[in-house]
Design a protein around this motif. Structure first.
Motif, PDB file in Angstrom:
ATOM      1  N   SER A   1      -2.550   7.926   6.452  1.00  0.00           N
ATOM      2  CA  SER A   1      -3.054   6.702   5.729  1.00  0.00           C
ATOM      3  C   SER A   1      -1.947   6.301   4.626  1.00  0.00           C
ATOM      4  CB  SER A   1      -4.253   6.863   5.369  1.00  0.00           C
ATOM      5  OG  SER A   1      -4.752   5.846   4.458  1.00  0.00           O
ATOM      6  N   ALA A   2      -1.387   7.207   3.949  1.00  0.00           N
ATOM      7  CA  ALA A   2      -0.372   7.063   3.024  1.00  0.00           C
ATOM      8  C   ALA A   2       0.835   6.373   3.714  1.00  0.00           C
ATOM      9  CB  ALA A   2       0.043   8.085   2.164  1.00  0.00           C
ATOM     10  N   PHE A   3       1.184   6.880   4.692  1.00  0.00           N
ATOM     11  CA  PHE A   3       2.418   6.335   5.380  1.00  0.00           C
ATOM     12  C   PHE A   3       2.169   4.929   6.002  1.00  0.00           C
ATOM     13  CE2 PHE A   3       4.834   5.260   9.707  1.00  0.00           C
ATOM     14  CZ  PHE A   3       5.915   5.637   9.271  1.00  0.00           C
ATOM     15  N   TRP A   4       1.048   4.656   6.392  1.00  0.00           N
ATOM     16  CA  TRP A   4       0.712   3.159   6.804  1.00  0.00           C
ATOM     17  C   TRP A   4       0.578   2.151   5.854  1.00  0.00           C
ATOM     18  CZ3 TRP A   4       2.181   1.515  11.321  1.00  0.00           C
ATOM     19  CH2 TRP A   4       1.947   2.228  12.436  1.00  0.00           C
ATOM     20  N   THR A   5       0.110   2.838   4.524  1.00  0.00           N
ATOM     21  CA  THR A   5       0.243   1.913   3.371  1.00  0.00           C
ATOM     22  C   THR A   5       1.735   1.742   2.793  1.00  0.00           C
ATOM     23  OG1 THR A   5      -1.890   3.077   2.724  1.00  0.00           O
ATOM     24  CG2 THR A   5      -0.641   1.793   0.921  1.00  0.00           C
ATOM     25  N   GLY A   6       2.455   2.663   3.128  1.00  0.00           N
ATOM     26  CA  GLY A   6       3.662   2.466   2.744  1.00  0.00           C
ATOM     27  C   GLY A   6       4.548   1.325   3.654  1.00  0.00           C
ATOM     28  N   ILE A   7       3.976   1.602   4.986  1.00  0.00           N
ATOM     29  CA  ILE A   7       4.763   0.534   5.729  1.00  0.00           C
ATOM     30  C   ILE A   7       4.181  -1.046   5.249  1.00  0.00           C
ATOM     31  CG2 ILE A   7       4.375  -0.681   8.088  1.00  0.00           C
ATOM     32  CD1 ILE A   7       6.214   1.810   7.934  1.00  0.00           C
TER      33      ILE A   7
ATOM     34  N   LEU B   1       1.851  -5.914  -2.351  1.00  0.00           N
ATOM     35  CA  LEU B   1       0.576  -6.208  -2.924  1.00  0.00           C
ATOM     36  C   LEU B   1      -0.252  -5.330  -2.478  1.00  0.00           C
ATOM     37  CD1 LEU B   1      -1.567  -7.432  -0.854  1.00  0.00           C
ATOM     38  CD2 LEU B   1      -0.122  -9.520  -1.036  1.00  0.00           C
ATOM     39  N   SER B   2       0.106  -4.481  -1.624  1.00  0.00           N
ATOM     40  CA  SER B   2      -0.854  -3.123  -1.177  1.00  0.00           C
ATOM     41  C   SER B   2      -0.511  -1.852  -2.017  1.00  0.00           C
ATOM     42  CB  SER B   2      -0.657  -2.714   0.403  1.00  0.00           C
ATOM     43  OG  SER B   2       0.643  -2.703   0.650  1.00  0.00           O
ATOM     44  N   LEU B   3       0.275  -1.979  -3.004  1.00  0.00           N
ATOM     45  CA  LEU B   3       0.499  -0.768  -3.709  1.00  0.00           C
ATOM     46  C   LEU B   3      -0.505  -0.149  -4.134  1.00  0.00           C
ATOM     47  CD1 LEU B   3       2.412   1.093  -5.524  1.00  0.00           C
ATOM     48  CD2 LEU B   3       2.815  -0.623  -7.084  1.00  0.00           C
ATOM     49  N   PRO B   4      -1.769  -0.564  -4.760  1.00  0.00           N
ATOM     50  CA  PRO B   4      -3.105  -0.104  -5.222  1.00  0.00           C
ATOM     51  C   PRO B   4      -3.433   0.684  -4.317  1.00  0.00           C
ATOM     52  CG  PRO B   4      -2.917  -2.333  -6.054  1.00  0.00           C
ATOM     53  CD  PRO B   4      -1.644  -2.285  -4.913  1.00  0.00           C
ATOM     54  N   LEU B   5      -3.611   0.346  -2.978  1.00  0.00           N
ATOM     55  CA  LEU B   5      -4.050   1.251  -2.044  1.00  0.00           C
ATOM     56  C   LEU B   5      -3.444   2.534  -1.804  1.00  0.00           C
ATOM     57  CD1 LEU B   5      -6.136   1.625   0.539  1.00  0.00           C
ATOM     58  CD2 LEU B   5      -4.214   0.643   1.802  1.00  0.00           C
ATOM     59  N   LEU B   6      -1.992   2.680  -2.208  1.00  0.00           N
ATOM     60  CA  LEU B   6      -1.523   3.838  -2.330  1.00  0.00           C
ATOM     61  C   LEU B   6      -2.086   4.656  -3.361  1.00  0.00           C
ATOM     62  CD1 LEU B   6       0.819   5.860  -1.179  1.00  0.00           C
ATOM     63  CD2 LEU B   6       2.444   4.739  -2.591  1.00  0.00           C
TER      64      LEU B   6
ATOM     65  N   PHE C   1      -4.719   4.553  -4.391  1.00  0.00           N
ATOM     66  CA  PHE C   1      -6.153   5.009  -4.361  1.00  0.00           C
ATOM     67  C   PHE C   1      -6.108   6.111  -3.145  1.00  0.00           C
ATOM     68  CE2 PHE C   1      -9.720   4.665  -1.178  1.00  0.00           C
ATOM     69  CZ  PHE C   1     -10.618   4.540  -2.200  1.00  0.00           C
ATOM     70  N   VAL C   2      -5.233   6.090  -2.385  1.00  0.00           N
ATOM     71  CA  VAL C   2      -5.022   7.087  -1.248  1.00  0.00           C
ATOM     72  C   VAL C   2      -4.955   8.508  -1.960  1.00  0.00           C
ATOM     73  CG1 VAL C   2      -3.753   8.054   0.831  1.00  0.00           C
ATOM     74  CG2 VAL C   2      -4.781   5.893   0.643  1.00  0.00           C
ATOM     75  N   VAL C   3      -3.712   8.502  -2.945  1.00  0.00           N
ATOM     76  CA  VAL C   3      -3.171   9.596  -3.806  1.00  0.00           C
ATOM     77  C   VAL C   3      -4.111  10.108  -4.734  1.00  0.00           C
ATOM     78  CG1 VAL C   3      -1.229  10.284  -5.359  1.00  0.00           C
ATOM     79  CG2 VAL C   3      -0.811   8.699  -3.381  1.00  0.00           C
ATOM     80  N   TRP C   4      -4.810   9.245  -5.115  1.00  0.00           N
ATOM     81  CA  TRP C   4      -5.950   9.800  -6.028  1.00  0.00           C
ATOM     82  C   TRP C   4      -6.968  10.280  -5.480  1.00  0.00           C
ATOM     83  CZ3 TRP C   4      -7.741  10.890 -10.486  1.00  0.00           C
ATOM     84  CH2 TRP C   4      -9.149  10.851 -10.808  1.00  0.00           C
ATOM     85  N   ARG C   5      -7.443   9.982  -4.314  1.00  0.00           N
ATOM     86  CA  ARG C   5      -8.263  10.689  -3.670  1.00  0.00           C
ATOM     87  C   ARG C   5      -8.024  11.924  -2.754  1.00  0.00           C
ATOM     88  NH1 ARG C   5     -12.770   7.360  -1.716  1.00  0.00           N
ATOM     89  NH2 ARG C   5     -13.528   9.240  -0.799  1.00  0.00           N
ATOM     90  N   ALA C   6      -6.655  11.799  -2.601  1.00  0.00           N
ATOM     91  CA  ALA C   6      -6.158  13.269  -2.033  1.00  0.00           C
ATOM     92  C   ALA C   6      -6.154  14.183  -2.998  1.00  0.00           C
ATOM     93  CB  ALA C   6      -4.705  13.101  -1.556  1.00  0.00           C
ATOM     94  N   LEU C   7      -5.864  13.761  -4.298  1.00  0.00           N
ATOM     95  CA  LEU C   7      -5.914  14.801  -5.498  1.00  0.00           C
ATOM     96  C   LEU C   7      -7.149  15.366  -5.572  1.00  0.00           C
ATOM     97  CD1 LEU C   7      -4.218  15.783  -7.910  1.00  0.00           C
ATOM     98  CD2 LEU C   7      -4.974  13.741  -9.240  1.00  0.00           C
ATOM     99  N   ARG C   8      -8.182  14.392  -5.829  1.00  0.00           N
ATOM    100  CA  ARG C   8      -9.548  15.017  -5.995  1.00  0.00           C
ATOM    101  C   ARG C   8     -10.042  15.905  -4.961  1.00  0.00           C
ATOM    102  NH1 ARG C   8     -13.395   9.816  -6.623  1.00  0.00           N
ATOM    103  NH2 ARG C   8     -14.847  11.746  -6.585  1.00  0.00           N
TER     104      ARG C   8
END
Length: 704
Positions: A496-502, A509-514, A516-523
């Motif tokens: 998911s992070a990779f596709w967000t990076g794409i 503008l999709s930077l906040p999604l990354l 979000f993904v990193v934050w959820r992975a951390l939790r």
């Protein structure tokens, strides 16, 4: 059922000259408690039959050659009490010690080492916080040789390639991912008999697995060892000719099965057209196509008198779109007929003026110039000017599109700097989005996207590259929100992070999604996976940006650009704030502050990527000082899942935006929508978003 009565299982073993191994195979099965053992002799010239009989197996003769033919013969006239059929080879290569575990799965004992693959016992029935459930009887249990070191070592290169190709084709054609086509398997007798198996050769195993998916069986795969054959000559992998023949048969079997599936879908779609709501779907689809036909000649806003016919065509499409909201059932044939024909028709209309920048920035890259270093008007580029160069908008500003976008521009221009080629690539991405959404949500819900007039015009008609961005965003969303189990959680976050990076490398503008993904992975999984997810997300941006960086600088966003600091036209909240505080009209950056606060709140509260993305994009569009109609295409895929009324309404009212390029084409300097136009533009979205939010809250409050 907690244990399986082994008297209910029968082992079928096709053999051809397996005299040196068949005795050991039969004895091994007997030691495991399998009493019913059938050996089907497929024309052996050695003493395989005699040795099988001596070992205590029942032997059937089948002179017609073919693995599937032997298996089919073995299925005939089985004792009525047999409920399970075991298939294994007679050459001693199968790891029969795995059979007890496979048979336990048939009885509903589900050890966590096995994987799920069917709709009744699939990953889709579990979330990442749930354990594997027990008590579900598997219908088909397969031995996965590729999941063990012994298995991988024993498989030949040809076998590995054939397995990978066949399982990938099954995944593409039927949507389920197998790991192997191994011969060791256990299947429910009633299920196998319902398949009406047609293949009589090496395609038997692949047909069984495809039919299992089509019939919605509960399918399990478990890791098993695999050994070099213990005697005799392989009829498949032992010779190049046999391997090629088997490969051709397997591929032709898959082709035949896919043809049957397609024919069945067509017949099903035709039957739906005769259903009670067929008239509605027929009228809705025809209005979409008729609107496209009306729209085609009126895409060039430089011409006088095109706006009203444009709105007329868009309105007819909008009427068809509104009628589609009442469609209760729809077949794939009609869905795709309208989705494809409407887009093909609109490929022929004049595009929006953004596409001339796409072509130009791709063209100059083929000549060795970076679009970030040179604005179109730069004298250095004068020798490259084409007959369409005057159509480029803001020719005094260098490129603002992110680096991956420029890579795609470059690649397409290297083929041909053609409007048609660029538009086709945009439409193909758009159609793939249709496919992904239809596969996840079904044809009826996906009409919100596939038959949406704003999507149809902006991508196939206007040629805005946003479909590339939306495709990556949808892939990130669907990957993140798919149900998963803990063994797959890390992979899901990383993909998911990779596709967000794409998507970020296509639009920032999709930077906040990354985040979000990193934050959820951390939790969920801790710092290690969170850091890896961050790296996976930043990698596409960094890799694609590197070629445009030089002398210690990466000029990816031009300073002082009218793109970034001006261009207000159809803004909502900035317009309201500007009425109370006129100075704010000169400071677009101010609205980044409430957007950051809104995004931060969503980071903490959003339960899924769907909720986060839809809410974030609504906030972004409401707060953005710069609005173009195609920006709303970012929201529409998420409305497929939520059926958001605000997004539906804006898909229609966004047509008012096109008064701006028309007015500009006539030489008017006033770019912004007039007050009454802004009201009509935004009212459907505001009330629809509020209605959908209230309805969602009420629905959640009623949920126990």
């Amino acid at each position: 059922m907690t244990s399986l009565n082994l008297n209910l299982a029968c082992a079928l073993i096709p053999v051809y000259n397996e005299a040196t191994t068949i005795t050991a195979v039969v004895k091994s099965l007997q030691e495991l408690g399998i009493a019913h053992i059938r050996v089907i002799d497929n024309g052996s010239t050695d003493d395989s039959v005699e040795r099988a009989i001596a070992a205590g197996a029942e032997v059937l003769q089948e002179s017609r050659r073919g693995y599937g033919q032997a298996c089919w013969t073995g299925m005939q006239s089985l004792p009525p009490d047999i409920e399970w059929i075991i298939f294994c080879d007679g050459d001693g290569s199968d790891d029969l010690s795995a059979l007890p575990q496979m048979l336990r799965l048939c009885a509903g004992s589900n050890p966590p080492s096995s994987s799920w693959l069917g709709p009744d016992c699939s990953e889709s029935t579990r979330t990442e916080d749930e354990e594997l459930q027990t008590g579900e009887e598997a219908d088909l249990v397969l031995g996965d040789r590729r999941s063990t070191a012994e298995g991988r070592a024993a498989l030949t290169l040809i076998q590995k390639f054939g397995n990978a190709l066949a399982t990938k084709l099954i995944h593409w054609g039927w949507g389920y991912r197998y790991d192997d086509l191994g011969p060791l398997r256990v299947i429910r007798r009633s299920s196998l008999e319902s398949f009406r198996m047609g293949d009589r050769g090496f395609g038997w195993t692949v047909e069984m697995q495809v039919r299992a998916v089509e019939h919605g069986l509960c399918i399990r795969e478990i890791p098993v060892a695999y050994f070099p054959r213990q005697g005799g000559q392989s009829k498949i992998s032992g010779t190049l000719r046999g391997s090629l023949q088997a490969g051709v048969i397997i591929l032709s079997t898959l082709g035949m099965l896919y043809g049957q599936k397609t024919r069945s879908r067509i017949l099903h779609s035709l039957s739906l057209l005769r259903a009670p709501n067929s008239r509605l779907s027929l009228i809705s689809g025809l209005l979409i196509v008729l609107g496209c036909i009306i729209l085609i000649p009126h895409g060039d806003f430089q011409q006088k008198g095109v706006l009203l016919p444009f709105w007329c065509g868009y309105g007819v499409m909008g009427l068809g779109f509104i009628l589609s909201w009442r469609i209760a059932s729809l077949g794939g044939l009609w869905f795709w007929a309208i989705a494809l024909s409407s887009r093909v028709l609109l490929l022929g209309m004049a595009p929006g003026d953004d596409i001339w920048r796409y072509l130009w920035e791709g063209l100059i890259q083929t000549q060795g110039f970076s679009p970030y270093d040179y604005a179109p008007i730069d004298p250095v580029l004068e020798p490259l000017r084409t007959d369409w160069w005057p159509l480029i908008n803001r020719s005094n500003v260098s490129a603002i599109y992110p680096p991956l976008t420029q890579w795609i521009f470059h690649g397409l221009a290297a083929i041909a700097p053609s409007v048609w080629l660029f538009k086709v690539s945009i439409a193909v991405a758009d159609l793939f989005i249709c496919h992904l959404l239809a596969r996840r949500f079904g044809y009826v819900m996906t009409l919100t996207y596939a038959w949406n007039p704003l999507i149809l015009y902006c991508f196939a008609g206007g040629g805005h590259y946003d479909s590339w961005f939306v495709l990556a965003l949808v892939l990130a969303w669907l990957t993140f929100d798919r149900p998963l189990t803990s063994p797959f959680a890390a992979r899901t976050y990383l993909v998911s992070a990779f596709w967000t990076g794409i998507s970020m490398a296509l639009k920032w503008l999709s930077l906040p999604l990354l985040v979000f993904v990193v934050w959820r992975a951390l939790r969920k999984l801790g710092w290690g996976i969170a850091i890896l997810a961050l790296v996976m997300g930043l990698l596409p941006v960094l890799v694609t940006a590197f070629p445009y960086c030089h002398d210690g600088a990466c000029p990816l966003i031009p300073g002082g650009s009218g793109y970034v600091y001006g261009g207000r036209s159809a803004d909502l909240i900035p317009e309201l704030v500007g009425r109370l505080w006129p100075a704010s009209k000169l400071e677009n950056w101010l609205f980044a502050l409430p957007l950051a606060a809104w995004t931060g709140w969503l980071m903490l509260r959003a339960p899924s990527a769907l909720v986060f993305l839809e809410s974030y994009l609504i906030g972004l569009l409401a707060l953005s000082p710069i609005i173009h109609s195609w920006y709303f295409t970012w929201l529409i895929p998420f409305a497929v899942a939520t059926q958001n009324w605000g997004t539906r309404g804006l898909s229609l009212s966004a047509a008012l935006y096109f008064v701006l390029p028309y007015r500009q084409g006539l030489g008017h300097q006033h770019w912004a929508l007039r007050d009454w136009q802004k009201v009509l533009f935004w009212i459907p979205g505001i009330f629809g978003w509020i209605w959908s939010a209230l309805h969602s809250t009420q629905k959640q409050s009623r949920t126990p």
